[in-house]
Design a protein around this motif. Structure first.
Motif, PDB file in Angstrom:
ATOM      1  N   VAL A 145     -72.203  -5.790  -7.705  1.00  0.00           N
ATOM      2  CA  VAL A 145     -72.770  -7.072  -7.290  1.00  0.00           C
ATOM      3  C   VAL A 145     -73.381  -6.951  -5.895  1.00  0.00           C
ATOM      4  O   VAL A 145     -74.503  -7.405  -5.640  1.00  0.00           O
ATOM      5  N   PHE A 146     -72.653  -6.293  -4.976  1.00  0.00           N
ATOM      6  CA  PHE A 146     -73.148  -6.208  -3.600  1.00  0.00           C
ATOM      7  C   PHE A 146     -74.343  -5.260  -3.474  1.00  0.00           C
ATOM      8  O   PHE A 146     -75.258  -5.508  -2.682  1.00  0.00           O
ATOM      9  N   ARG A 197     -77.201  -7.244  -4.688  1.00  0.00           N
ATOM     10  CA  ARG A 197     -77.579  -8.245  -3.678  1.00  0.00           C
ATOM     11  C   ARG A 197     -78.417  -7.598  -2.588  1.00  0.00           C
ATOM     12  O   ARG A 197     -79.487  -8.107  -2.232  1.00  0.00           O
ATOM     13  N   ARG A 231     -81.863  -6.576  -3.758  1.00  0.00           N
ATOM     14  CA  ARG A 231     -82.682  -7.779  -3.922  1.00  0.00           C
ATOM     15  C   ARG A 231     -83.157  -8.287  -2.550  1.00  0.00           C
ATOM     16  O   ARG A 231     -84.315  -8.630  -2.371  1.00  0.00           O
ATOM     17  N   LEU A 232     -82.253  -8.310  -1.585  1.00  0.00           N
ATOM     18  CA  LEU A 232     -82.619  -8.766  -0.235  1.00  0.00           C
ATOM     19  C   LEU A 232     -83.666  -7.830   0.369  1.00  0.00           C
ATOM     20  O   LEU A 232     -84.607  -8.278   1.013  1.00  0.00           O
ATOM     21  N   ARG A 256     -87.020  -8.557  -1.038  1.00  0.00           N
ATOM     22  CA  ARG A 256     -87.587  -9.836  -0.598  1.00  0.00           C
ATOM     23  C   ARG A 256     -88.010  -9.793   0.859  1.00  0.00           C
ATOM     24  O   ARG A 256     -88.743 -10.660   1.320  1.00  0.00           O
ATOM     25  N   ASN A 257     -87.496  -8.806   1.594  1.00  0.00           N
ATOM     26  CA  ASN A 257     -87.870  -8.696   3.002  1.00  0.00           C
ATOM     27  C   ASN A 257     -89.195  -7.946   3.072  1.00  0.00           C
ATOM     28  O   ASN A 257     -89.258  -6.757   3.371  1.00  0.00           O
ATOM     29  N   ASN A 261     -73.184 -14.893  10.348  1.00  0.00           N
ATOM     30  CA  ASN A 261     -73.688 -16.203   9.904  1.00  0.00           C
ATOM     31  C   ASN A 261     -72.729 -16.966   8.984  1.00  0.00           C
ATOM     32  O   ASN A 261     -73.107 -17.955   8.375  1.00  0.00           O
ATOM     33  N   ILE A 272     -71.220 -16.092   6.135  1.00  0.00           N
ATOM     34  CA  ILE A 272     -71.078 -15.727   4.719  1.00  0.00           C
ATOM     35  C   ILE A 272     -69.910 -14.761   4.532  1.00  0.00           C
ATOM     36  O   ILE A 272     -69.264 -14.746   3.485  1.00  0.00           O
ATOM     37  N   ALA A 315     -72.526 -21.172   4.006  1.00  0.00           N
ATOM     38  CA  ALA A 315     -72.441 -19.736   3.780  1.00  0.00           C
ATOM     39  C   ALA A 315     -73.100 -19.363   2.465  1.00  0.00           C
ATOM     40  O   ALA A 315     -72.451 -19.026   1.498  1.00  0.00           O
ATOM     41  N   MET A 362     -82.146 -15.816   1.432  1.00  0.00           N
ATOM     42  CA  MET A 362     -83.185 -15.039   0.748  1.00  0.00           C
ATOM     43  C   MET A 362     -82.916 -14.901  -0.745  1.00  0.00           C
ATOM     44  O   MET A 362     -83.598 -14.158  -1.436  1.00  0.00           O
ATOM     45  N   MET A 407     -73.918 -14.730  -8.192  1.00  0.00           N
ATOM     46  CA  MET A 407     -73.230 -13.683  -7.422  1.00  0.00           C
ATOM     47  C   MET A 407     -71.757 -14.049  -7.199  1.00  0.00           C
ATOM     48  O   MET A 407     -70.860 -13.239  -7.444  1.00  0.00           O
TER      49      MET A 407
END
Lengths: 266, 296
Positions: free
Chosen positions: A23-24, A27, A30-31, A34-35, A97, A99, B88, B92, B101
């Motif tokens: 999953v990570f 992620r 994907r990030l 998108r950047n 941030n 998360i 949180a 993006m 997720m």
């Protein structure tokens, strides 16, 4: 046939490490995709550097026009440095941030969030390496390497990227903010210039040769160069592997310790 | 006997020289909304972090859903969801991707995660923007998504750290409604707030925290009655409050109070009869202003 599910039940156990990591990694990739700016930089920078060193500096450094064969390993490592430095920023963003607290209250091993960024960096930088090699061939790079030499070269490049990425991840973990992480990481990007990446170390002042010959970039460069151009490899391969594995282990320990301190049970 | 969702006994936490929590005792009944009300820096977030296993207490014990927060951390994690002070969610990623997720990380199968994601998008009215990147969302939508993400796994206890800070009135009321509905489904909600109105309107029970201690605890009504049902206030020339006296509001009690004042204050002094608000309780307890005032 599709069934309508109303109340979902969740198994009352920890989520498996394999799923968590998958999953990570997904992620982070994907990030990365998108950047857009970072992605464009990852492609454009290698091309620019390749052209710059071949056509602008190359003539002065080696008037014979053979410089492209010399400089390819250096540009691969320079790009890998730039490419993996963004890991510090990505990691720092996640750590600052909020998360991370969400991940920490889930029944998972939350260090996997860092593993995800590292895996994405490895993928990004191998792609950039591919671009460098592609452009190199277009501007006249010729190699004597066979399948095994290529495999070994890509292996050492991947190991170098992995070690450097974990180092940047650790920097991202200890930095107070994403912009601080970006600043600290910058220092590491100068190392390739103080190595045999762009000019033989023998052309440097004696005191600088001491630095250049005994820093990790030089043996890695020499190993890749020997594998691709057929020059004698000597002890460079072992030195390169030892440096990379050493940095990797230290960076891993540093990362895990910093993660525990920042995101462990305080 | 009612079930207790959260039990806290003698909890202490110090950061360096600063004592953040100075002996907290609380019991939160299951299936209720419990508001921890206090000013900035009172220790609200620290308490939530300790209860959600993010932070270790220095002293004291706590149990969430019957599990000890120190010795049964994994069991506590299986019992709770946390919505932190900052939304949180991944800016993006889209709302659907964020939910999917967290579903996967919470243990849903791939198809189960898809189904739960759709369900939550519908429940939180996010279907129309499910495919948009979250960074384009308004503050209210982000908060809704944040709450939806917290509810992925339907845990029996939900922690909300200042859930409505920074939201406009409409979004705030919508969120209150959703929180109330969750309570009605049987979920225990432990929230922090610095808004008196929020605690007053939303919470079944309120604890006021100040200086790392619980200054008062009870229903909004109980707290208000602690400082008297009504007060007689003495006002100066510029409408400033000179003194206030608790009263039961009856004619005889008011007359007795005024008789006592006769001769002590100028006959021109104006008086006002006022029902206490939670605001008064808050000020009384957190700033220790005297209500049984000495005349100046």
């Amino acid at each position: 046939m599709k069934t309508v599910q109303t109340v979902q039940s969740v198994p009352a156990r920890k989520t498996s490490l394999a799923i968590t990591n998958a999953v990570f990694v997904g992620r982070s990739i994907r990030l990365s995709l998108r950047n857009t700016e970072a992605l464009i930089m990852a492609i454009v920078l290698p091309v620019m550097l390749m052209l710059l060193f071949t056509y602008v500096f190359g003539g002065a450094i080696d008037p014979g026009g053979d410089y492209v064969n010399y400089v390819v390993p250096g540009i691969i490592l320079l790009c890998a440095g730039f490419g993996s430095s963004s890991t510090a920023v990505d990691v720092s963003q996640d750590m600052t941030n909020g998360i991370i607290d969400r991940f920490r209250t889930l029944p998972i091993r939350s260090l996997s969030v860092i593993t995800g960024h590292v895996a994405a960096s490895l993928a990004r930088n191998l792609l950039a390496t591919g671009v460098v090699i592609g452009v190199a061939f277009l501007v006249g790079f010729r190699t004597s390497a066979g399948f095994l030499e290529w495999l070994a070269a890509i292996g050492i490049i991947a190991l170098f990227i992995l070690a450097l990425t974990w180092l940047f991840a650790a920097i991202g973990l200890v930095a107070g903010s994403p912009s601080a992480a970006s600043g600290y990481g910058f220092i590491l990007l100068f190392l390739p210039y103080l190595s045999s990446a762009f000019v033989p170390t023998a052309t440097m002042p004696r005191w600088l040769q001491g630095v250049a010959n005994h820093q990790p970039i030089t043996p890695v460069i020499e190993t890749i160069r020997s594998l691709l151009t057929g020059s004698p490899i000597g002890h460079h391969a072992w030195l390169a592997a030892a440096w990379c594995v050493g940095i990797l282990l230290l960076a891993l320990l540093w990362s895990v310790a910093s993660f525990r301190r920042k995101a462990g049970h305080r | 006997m009612k079930n207790t969702a959260i039990t806290i006994r003698g909890l202490r936490k110090t950061y360096g020289q600063q004592t953040v929590l100075d002996g907290i005792d609380l019991d939160v009944p299951a299936g209720t909304i419990f508001a921890l009300l206090g000013p900035n820096g009172a220790g609200k977030t620290t308490l939530i972090n300790i209860l959600s296993t993010l932070t270790k207490p220095d002293e004291g014990k706590a149990a969430v859903n019957g599990h000890d927060i120190a010795s049964e951390r994994d069991a506590v994690k299986m019992s709770i969801s946390l919505t932190g002070q900052f939304a949180a969610v991944d800016g993006m990623l889209t709302a659907r991707e964020n939910l999917h997720m967290i579903c996967r990380l919470s243990g849903f199968s791939s198809s189960g995660a898809r189904a739960r994601t759709s369900e939550l998008l519908r429940l939180f009215d996010l279907e129309a923007s499910a495919g948009k990147l979250v960074k384009t969302y308004s503050g209210g939508m982000r908060r809704r998504l944040d709450l939806a993400v917290s509810l992925v796994a339907r845990r029996p206890v939900l922690f909300l750290d200042e859930p409505t800070t920074g939201l406009d009135t409409v979004s705030r009321r919508a969120l209150w409604k959703q929180i109330t509905e969750l309570r009605d489904e049987g979920i225990t909600i432990f929230l922090t707030t610095q808004y008196l109105e929020e605690a007053d309107q939303l919470a079944d029970r309120i604890a006021i925290i100040a200086g790392g201690r619980i200054a008062a605890e009870g229903t909004a009504q109980e707290l208000k009655s602690r400082i008297g049902e009504e007060r007689i206030e003495l006002l100066g020339d510029d409408e400033e409050l000179l003194a206030a006296y608790a009263t039961d509001g009856s004619l005889q009690d008011i007359r007795r109070t005024l008789n006592e004042l006769a001769g002590k204050v100028s006959p021109e002094t104006r008086i006002r009869l006022r029902k206490p608000s939670l605001d008064d309780v808050f000020v009384a307890l957190t700033e220790a202003k005297p209500f049984e005032g000495v005349l100046r």
